[in-house]
Design a protein around this motif. Structure first.
Motif, PDB file in Angstrom:
ATOM      1  N   ILE A  30       0.837  -1.210   0.000  1.00 29.62           N
ATOM      2  CA  ILE A  30       0.000   0.000   0.000  1.00 29.62           C
ATOM      3  C   ILE A  30       0.865   1.250   0.000  1.00 29.62           C
ATOM      4  N   ALA A  31       1.899   1.263   0.837  1.00 29.49           N
ATOM      5  CA  ALA A  31       2.803   2.414   0.872  1.00 29.49           C
ATOM      6  C   ALA A  31       3.446   2.640  -0.490  1.00 29.49           C
ATOM      7  N   ASP A  32       3.850   1.555  -1.136  1.00 31.11           N
ATOM      8  CA  ASP A  32       4.487   1.644  -2.450  1.00 31.11           C
ATOM      9  C   ASP A  32       3.536   2.245  -3.485  1.00 31.11           C
ATOM     10  N   GLU A  33       2.272   1.820  -3.453  1.00 37.50           N
ATOM     11  CA  GLU A  33       1.298   2.338  -4.418  1.00 37.50           C
ATOM     12  C   GLU A  33       0.977   3.806  -4.164  1.00 37.50           C
ATOM     13  N   PHE A  34       0.895   4.212  -2.905  1.00 32.07           N
ATOM     14  CA  PHE A  34       0.679   5.633  -2.610  1.00 32.07           C
ATOM     15  C   PHE A  34       1.830   6.477  -3.155  1.00 32.07           C
ATOM     16  N   ALA A  35       3.050   5.994  -2.975  1.00 24.29           N
ATOM     17  CA  ALA A  35       4.212   6.730  -3.473  1.00 24.29           C
ATOM     18  C   ALA A  35       4.198   6.805  -4.997  1.00 24.29           C
ATOM     19  N   LYS A  36       3.806   5.708  -5.660  1.00 22.55           N
ATOM     20  CA  LYS A  36       3.715   5.728  -7.118  1.00 22.55           C
ATOM     21  C   LYS A  36       2.702   6.757  -7.594  1.00 22.55           C
ATOM     22  N   ALA A  37       1.680   7.005  -6.767  1.00 23.18           N
ATOM     23  CA  ALA A  37       0.664   7.998  -7.115  1.00 23.18           C
ATOM     24  C   ALA A  37       1.080   9.414  -6.729  1.00 23.18           C
TER      25      ALA A  37
ATOM     26  N   SER B  14      -1.267  14.852   8.277  1.00 23.85           N
ATOM     27  CA  SER B  14      -1.606  13.851   7.270  1.00 23.85           C
ATOM     28  C   SER B  14      -2.996  14.074   6.692  1.00 23.85           C
ATOM     29  N   ASP B  15      -3.216  13.488   5.525  1.00 21.92           N
ATOM     30  CA  ASP B  15      -4.531  13.493   4.888  1.00 21.92           C
ATOM     31  C   ASP B  15      -5.243  12.154   5.046  1.00 21.92           C
ATOM     32  N   CYS B  16      -4.476  11.119   5.389  1.00 21.43           N
ATOM     33  CA  CYS B  16      -5.058   9.783   5.452  1.00 21.43           C
ATOM     34  C   CYS B  16      -4.191   8.893   6.328  1.00 21.43           C
ATOM     35  N   LEU B  17      -4.834   7.996   7.055  1.00 26.02           N
ATOM     36  CA  LEU B  17      -4.139   6.964   7.823  1.00 26.02           C
ATOM     37  C   LEU B  17      -4.670   5.608   7.388  1.00 26.02           C
ATOM     38  N   VAL B  18      -3.765   4.722   6.976  1.00 27.82           N
ATOM     39  CA  VAL B  18      -4.147   3.354   6.628  1.00 27.82           C
ATOM     40  C   VAL B  18      -3.470   2.423   7.633  1.00 27.82           C
ATOM     41  N   MET B  19      -4.275   1.836   8.508  1.00 27.40           N
ATOM     42  CA  MET B  19      -3.757   0.961   9.557  1.00 27.40           C
ATOM     43  C   MET B  19      -3.719  -0.479   9.057  1.00 27.40           C
ATOM     44  N   ALA B  20      -2.696  -0.781   8.259  1.00 32.52           N
ATOM     45  CA  ALA B  20      -2.545  -2.144   7.745  1.00 32.52           C
ATOM     46  C   ALA B  20      -1.712  -3.009   8.679  1.00 32.52           C
ATOM     47  N   ALA B  21      -1.150  -2.409   9.722  1.00 33.81           N
ATOM     48  CA  ALA B  21      -0.347  -3.175  10.674  1.00 33.81           C
ATOM     49  C   ALA B  21      -1.242  -4.076  11.519  1.00 33.81           C
ATOM     50  N   ALA B  22      -0.602  -5.008  12.216  1.00 34.75           N
ATOM     51  CA  ALA B  22      -1.305  -5.898  13.144  1.00 34.75           C
ATOM     52  C   ALA B  22      -0.711  -5.682  14.535  1.00 34.75           C
TER      53      ALA B  22
ATOM     54  N   PRO C  91     -12.430  -9.898  -5.793  1.00 38.44           N
ATOM     55  CA  PRO C  91     -11.953 -11.261  -6.094  1.00 38.44           C
ATOM     56  C   PRO C  91     -10.564 -11.481  -5.511  1.00 38.44           C
ATOM     57  N   GLU C  92     -10.188 -12.740  -5.357  1.00 43.87           N
ATOM     58  CA  GLU C  92      -8.834 -13.030  -4.884  1.00 43.87           C
ATOM     59  C   GLU C  92      -7.826 -12.465  -5.876  1.00 43.87           C
ATOM     60  N   MET C  93      -6.826 -11.797  -5.353  1.00 42.27           N
ATOM     61  CA  MET C  93      -5.763 -11.255  -6.197  1.00 42.27           C
ATOM     62  C   MET C  93      -4.506 -11.119  -5.352  1.00 42.27           C
ATOM     63  N   THR C  94      -3.420 -10.725  -5.976  1.00 39.19           N
ATOM     64  CA  THR C  94      -2.192 -10.523  -5.220  1.00 39.19           C
ATOM     65  C   THR C  94      -2.364  -9.335  -4.275  1.00 39.19           C
ATOM     66  N   LYS C  95      -1.545  -9.313  -3.236  1.00 36.05           N
ATOM     67  CA  LYS C  95      -1.605  -8.187  -2.308  1.00 36.05           C
ATOM     68  C   LYS C  95      -1.212  -6.888  -3.003  1.00 36.05           C
ATOM     69  N   LYS C  96      -0.326  -6.973  -3.988  1.00 33.75           N
ATOM     70  CA  LYS C  96      -0.002  -5.783  -4.774  1.00 33.75           C
ATOM     71  C   LYS C  96      -1.226  -5.312  -5.558  1.00 33.75           C
ATOM     72  N   GLY C  97      -1.980  -6.261  -6.103  1.00 31.91           N
ATOM     73  CA  GLY C  97      -3.204  -5.899  -6.823  1.00 31.91           C
ATOM     74  C   GLY C  97      -4.226  -5.254  -5.905  1.00 31.91           C
ATOM     75  N   ILE C  98      -4.374  -5.801  -4.707  1.00 29.99           N
ATOM     76  CA  ILE C  98      -5.298  -5.210  -3.727  1.00 29.99           C
ATOM     77  C   ILE C  98      -4.831  -3.807  -3.363  1.00 29.99           C
ATOM     78  N   ALA C  99      -3.531  -3.649  -3.144  1.00 30.95           N
ATOM     79  CA  ALA C  99      -2.993  -2.340  -2.782  1.00 30.95           C
ATOM     80  C   ALA C  99      -3.274  -1.304  -3.859  1.00 30.95           C
ATOM     81  N   LYS C 100      -3.060  -1.687  -5.113  1.00 33.40           N
ATOM     82  CA  LYS C 100      -3.297  -0.757  -6.216  1.00 33.40           C
ATOM     83  C   LYS C 100      -4.767  -0.331  -6.266  1.00 33.40           C
ATOM     84  N   ARG C 101      -5.633  -1.307  -6.140  1.00 33.62           N
ATOM     85  CA  ARG C 101      -7.072  -1.016  -6.195  1.00 33.62           C
ATOM     86  C   ARG C 101      -7.515  -0.199  -4.983  1.00 33.62           C
ATOM     87  N   LEU C 102      -6.955  -0.500  -3.815  1.00 33.07           N
ATOM     88  CA  LEU C 102      -7.321   0.221  -2.600  1.00 33.07           C
ATOM     89  C   LEU C 102      -6.850   1.671  -2.653  1.00 33.07           C
ATOM     90  N   VAL C 103      -5.617   1.882  -3.121  1.00 34.11           N
ATOM     91  CA  VAL C 103      -5.099   3.255  -3.237  1.00 34.11           C
ATOM     92  C   VAL C 103      -5.935   4.050  -4.234  1.00 34.11           C
TER      93      VAL C 103
END
Length: 395
Positions: A216-223, A266-274, A376-388
């Motif tokens: 998710i962090a990587d996709e935000f940076a790409k954007a 910040s403008d957004c917080l994404v709590m993906a940690a556990a 649908p099931e997808m890679t975590k990178k795919g989920i990150a891209k769609r979520l961002v």
């Protein structure tokens, strides 16, 4: 995600293109297929129709097309056109604007971005006519994924081999990434698991790998967003990106303290940690030693701070996104978490088996006032891209 028209042309490498279609679907894209008559010498249209659940366009003159204009409809529908493999013949048609079959007519009518993946014999690729056509396509704004050096169908090494399906898929998804759409935005992303000390040797923790949060962090940076990445224990490398600033923490209290420092800017917080939910009530400064005959050890635990709930209550204009990792009653528990934690969005997933450390996941998206949406099931990178992309629209 994007609406992608995949054009299959008549090279032997077309059999690999079937995997590209499947990969794009797994990453959440809508895919429709156009095939040349020569492509159908290697792969049947029924195969692609079964995969996409869409009619394959291969003939402008079929009875089913008499009352409509299928090539224009598909051209208007497409947000990206991908030609894989792109034969020398089809590249020439694109470069010169020829339209003598369903595929060439449709792509000529398409105004969306285009990617071609040339694949052919090395002698054909080196021909000046092919080089001129590729140069013309690049000048027209067509993106070209260059062929590889490798074993060709003729049985010898040369440049002309089509890249593998995973590489093609990654290239397409990279080109679809929003470029600088979030420039000027600042986002906090948490990733990995926290650890609570039991004694100087042992700790309480969990199986979180950090893959989802770091993707998710990587996709935000790409954007184009500035990312504050707050990480606990992780199992993977941190992206090398000047837009990502990393803060390493250990405990849940450490993570909360760091998020609090960053939150107002910040403008957004994404709590993906556990974060660990419990810690030792009374710290133990020396290693716990087994005593002769001892069979049990009782530790008294107390709750750690609830980071998501704390920041959900404190938000002003920030978007707060949480994750719900559940083993039962997924949607019920996730909905309750959405409301109890004052979050704007919850990404819910069933972690009862095979999720922690995996490269794939299947999630539900819950938002206030909306019905849960299953991805649908997808890679975590795919989920990150769609979520961002989803969060970016809200920002």
């Amino acid at each position: 995600m994007a609406r992608i028209a995949v054009y299959l042309t008549g090279g032997i490498a077309v059999y690999k293109a079937v995997s590209v279609v499947r990969n794009l679907q797994k990453r959440g894209h809508q895919v429709r297929v156009v095939m040349t008559q020569n492509a159908e010498k290697f792969v049947t249209s029924q195969t692609l129709a079964a995969l996409t659940k869409e009619e394959v366009l291969d003939d402008l003159w079929g009875k089913e097309n008499e009352a409509r204009i299928p090539h224009i409809e598909l051209a208007d529908w497409s947000e990206l056109a991908l030609v894989v493999p792109a034969t020398a013949n089809f590249l020439a048609k694109m470069a010169w604007g020829l339209a003598d079959d369903a595929a060439s007519t449709t792509i000529l009518a398409s105004s969306c971005p285009k990617i071609v993946v040339p694949a052919m014999n090395n002698h054909m690729l080196a021909n000046p006519a092919v080089a001129r056509n590729l140069a013309q396509l690049k000048a027209d704004g067509v993106m070209v994924l260059e062929p590889k050096v490798g074993m060709l169908a003729e049985g010898y090494q040369g440049k002309g081999r089509m890249p593998e399906p995973d590489e093609i898929t990654d290239y397409v998804c990279e080109k679809l990434s929003p470029q600088n759409t979030l420039r000027g935005k600042r986002v906090i992303v948490t990733a990995g698991g926290t650890r609570e000390a039991v004694d100087p040797v042992r700790y309480l923790g969990n199986r979180s790998s950090g893959k989802m949060g770091i993707a998710i962090a990587d996709e935000f940076a790409k954007a184009g967003a500035q990312v504050d990445l707050v990480i606990g224990n992780i199992d993977i490398a941190i992206p090398n990106n000047e837009l990502i600033k990393v803060y390493q923490v250990t405990s849940t209290e450490d993570m909360l303290a760091q998020v609090e420092k960053l939150f107002s800017a910040s403008d957004c917080l994404v709590m993906a940690a556990a974060p660990a939910d419990f810690k030792l009530k009374n710290s133990i400064n020396q290693k716990i030693k087994k005593k002769p005959g001892q069979t049990d050890l009782v530790l008294e635990l107390t709750q750690t701070p609830d980071i998501l709930k704390t920041m959900g209550k404190r938000k002003d204009q920030q978007i707060v996104v949480g994750f719900a990792a559940e083993t039962e009653n997924l949607l019920v528990n996730a909905q309750a978490k959405l409301e109890r934690k004052h979050a704007d969005m919850i990404v819910a997933n069933d972690v009862s088996s095979g999720v922690f450390g995996s490269d794939k996941n299947q999630v539900y998206i819950l938002q206030k006032g909306l019905e849960p949406v299953s991805w649908p099931e997808m890679t975590k990178k795919g989920i990150a891209k769609r979520l961002v992309n989803l969060i970016g629209k809200k920002m």
